[in-house]
Motif scaffolding. Structure first.
Motif, mmCIF file in Angstrom:
data_model
loop_
_atom_site.group_PDB
_atom_site.id
_atom_site.type_symbol
_atom_site.label_atom_id
_atom_site.label_comp_id
_atom_site.label_asym_id
_atom_site.label_seq_id
_atom_site.Cartn_x
_atom_site.Cartn_y
_atom_site.Cartn_z
ATOM 1 N N UNK A 53 0.838 -1.198 0.000
ATOM 2 C CA UNK A 53 0.000 0.000 0.000
ATOM 3 C C UNK A 53 0.876 1.252 0.000
ATOM 4 N N UNK A 54 1.879 1.260 0.866
ATOM 5 C CA UNK A 54 2.770 2.424 0.929
ATOM 6 C C UNK A 54 3.622 2.554 -0.334
ATOM 7 N N UNK A 55 4.071 1.422 -0.867
ATOM 8 C CA UNK A 55 4.955 1.451 -2.029
ATOM 9 C C UNK A 55 4.259 1.707 -3.346
ATOM 10 N N UNK A 56 2.973 1.424 -3.405
ATOM 11 C CA UNK A 56 2.274 1.560 -4.684
ATOM 12 C C UNK A 56 1.499 2.866 -4.821
ATOM 13 N N UNK A 57 1.330 3.572 -3.731
ATOM 14 C CA UNK A 57 0.574 4.817 -3.782
ATOM 15 C C UNK A 57 1.393 5.931 -3.131
ATOM 16 N N UNK A 58 2.053 6.742 -3.941
ATOM 17 C CA UNK A 58 2.918 7.797 -3.393
ATOM 18 C C UNK A 58 2.198 8.749 -2.436
ATOM 19 N N UNK A 59 0.927 9.019 -2.669
ATOM 20 C CA UNK A 59 0.225 9.940 -1.770
ATOM 21 C C UNK A 59 0.016 9.305 -0.394
ATOM 22 N N UNK A 60 -0.269 8.009 -0.356
ATOM 23 C CA UNK A 60 -0.423 7.310 0.915
ATOM 24 C C UNK A 60 0.923 7.243 1.632
ATOM 25 N N UNK A 61 1.964 6.923 0.873
ATOM 26 C CA UNK A 61 3.309 6.861 1.463
ATOM 27 C C UNK A 61 3.706 8.217 2.032
ATOM 28 N N UNK A 62 3.385 9.278 1.309
ATOM 29 C CA UNK A 62 3.706 10.632 1.767
ATOM 30 C C UNK A 62 2.985 10.960 3.065
ATOM 31 N N UNK A 63 1.688 10.656 3.112
ATOM 32 C CA UNK A 63 0.913 10.930 4.326
ATOM 33 C C UNK A 63 1.488 10.134 5.502
ATOM 34 N N UNK A 64 1.818 8.877 5.265
ATOM 35 C CA UNK A 64 2.341 8.057 6.358
ATOM 36 C C UNK A 64 3.696 8.573 6.834
ATOM 37 N N UNK A 86 -2.151 3.979 10.801
ATOM 38 C CA UNK A 86 -1.540 3.586 12.065
ATOM 39 C C UNK A 86 -2.348 2.459 12.717
ATOM 40 N N UNK A 87 -3.658 2.613 12.704
ATOM 41 C CA UNK A 87 -4.525 1.572 13.270
ATOM 42 C C UNK A 87 -4.348 0.265 12.505
ATOM 43 N N UNK A 88 -4.250 0.351 11.175
ATOM 44 C CA UNK A 88 -4.035 -0.853 10.372
ATOM 45 C C UNK A 88 -2.716 -1.533 10.695
ATOM 46 N N UNK A 89 -1.682 -0.747 10.872
ATOM 47 C CA UNK A 89 -0.366 -1.290 11.204
ATOM 48 C C UNK A 89 -0.402 -1.995 12.560
ATOM 49 N N UNK A 90 -0.994 -1.351 13.545
ATOM 50 C CA UNK A 90 -1.069 -1.943 14.881
ATOM 51 C C UNK A 90 -1.977 -3.170 14.899
ATOM 52 N N UNK A 91 -3.039 -3.152 14.105
ATOM 53 C CA UNK A 91 -3.928 -4.308 14.028
ATOM 54 C C UNK A 91 -3.197 -5.508 13.424
ATOM 55 N N UNK A 92 -2.383 -5.262 12.406
ATOM 56 C CA UNK A 92 -1.588 -6.349 11.810
ATOM 57 C C UNK A 92 -0.633 -6.932 12.839
ATOM 58 N N UNK A 117 6.651 -2.210 16.044
ATOM 59 C CA UNK A 117 5.635 -1.456 16.781
ATOM 60 C C UNK A 117 6.293 -0.463 17.733
ATOM 61 N N UNK A 118 7.307 -0.919 18.448
ATOM 62 C CA UNK A 118 7.989 -0.051 19.411
ATOM 63 C C UNK A 118 8.733 1.094 18.728
ATOM 64 N N UNK A 119 9.265 0.844 17.534
ATOM 65 C CA UNK A 119 9.939 1.919 16.804
ATOM 66 C C UNK A 119 8.967 3.038 16.465
ATOM 67 N N UNK A 120 7.774 2.663 16.050
ATOM 68 C CA UNK A 120 6.757 3.674 15.736
ATOM 69 C C UNK A 120 6.299 4.359 17.026
ATOM 70 N N UNK A 121 6.158 3.589 18.102
ATOM 71 C CA UNK A 121 5.716 4.155 19.380
ATOM 72 C C UNK A 121 6.764 5.070 20.015
ATOM 73 N N UNK A 122 7.994 5.024 19.541
ATOM 74 C CA UNK A 122 9.031 5.914 20.075
ATOM 75 C C UNK A 122 8.753 7.366 19.688
ATOM 76 N N UNK A 129 -1.299 8.881 20.742
ATOM 77 C CA UNK A 129 -2.378 8.131 20.091
ATOM 78 C C UNK A 129 -2.568 6.784 20.783
ATOM 79 N N UNK A 130 -1.470 6.076 21.030
ATOM 80 C CA UNK A 130 -1.523 4.762 21.652
ATOM 81 C C UNK A 130 -2.176 4.834 23.039
ATOM 82 N N UNK A 131 -1.801 5.802 23.825
ATOM 83 C CA UNK A 131 -2.353 5.919 25.175
ATOM 84 C C UNK A 131 -3.866 6.146 25.138
ATOM 85 N N UNK A 132 -4.359 6.799 24.090
ATOM 86 C CA UNK A 132 -5.793 7.053 23.975
ATOM 87 C C UNK A 132 -6.542 5.945 23.244
#
Length: 173
Positions: A53-64, A86-92, A117-122, A129-132
């Motif tokens: 998803x990130x690699x095939x859609x530059x606008x999505x990759x940019x937002x992320x 972010x929710x999708x990543x954590x759900x995976x 997961x921890x790298x993103x949570x850093x 977001x995670x705490x909420x």
């Protein structure tokens, strides 16, 4: 004579029971191996799908990427898109955790996903977001993330690309 035939029948019946048990044990073992292989494939597919998803859609990759680096610079719609990603990543990663808890993936697979997961949570805004939002995830998953040792801060994709370019030999024409 009848007693001898009865004993022989009992003996043959016992052998049949043993053969059946051996057959069932082999089938259960093969089924377990198949379940583990399917769980690993599903875990890999979730990560590949997210990366695709990130690699095939530059606008999505940019937002992320911008969301990871500077969430407040995104427009409101892009912020919602980032939070959805972010929710999708954590759900995976939660899915991988569930498979690990059930013995379907090895600890190394879970450790790798937990590290991502921890790298993103850093990142401070992701931590907020995670705490909420961690209450929408399995309690055991949230606990495993919260109790994990701190990881080093995530390196931005831009930093990685700059380092790769700096270390790559100059192209010769």
């Amino acid at each position: 004579m009848l007693e001898a035939l009865g004993n022989l029948g009992d003996f043959i019946g016992g052998l049949a029971v043993i053969a059946t048990l051996i057959y069932l044990a082999v089938q259960v073992r093969q089924n377990t191996q198949l379940l583990r292989a399917n769980a690993l494939a599903a875990s890999s597919a979730a990560n590949v799908s997210f990366n695709h998803l990130l690699g095939s859609d530059p606008s999505v990759a940019r937002v992320f990427q911008i969301g990871l680096e500077n969430f407040t610079s995104l427009q409101e719609e892009e912020q919602r898109q980032f939070l959805s990603l972010l929710r999708g990543l954590f759900t995976a990663h939660e899915h991988v955790f569930q498979q690990y808890e059930h013995g379907l993936v090895d600890e190394d697979v879970w450790r790798q996903n937990r590290l991502m997961t921890l790298e993103v949570l850093a990142l401070p805004h992701v931590r907020v977001w995670w705490e909420h939002r961690k209450d929408v995830f399995l309690t055991s998953f949230a606990k495993s993330i919260d109790e994990a040792p701190e990881s080093s801060p995530a390196t931005s994709a831009g930093d990685v690309i700059a380092e790769m370019i700096a270390k790559a030999p100059a192209a010769k024409l």
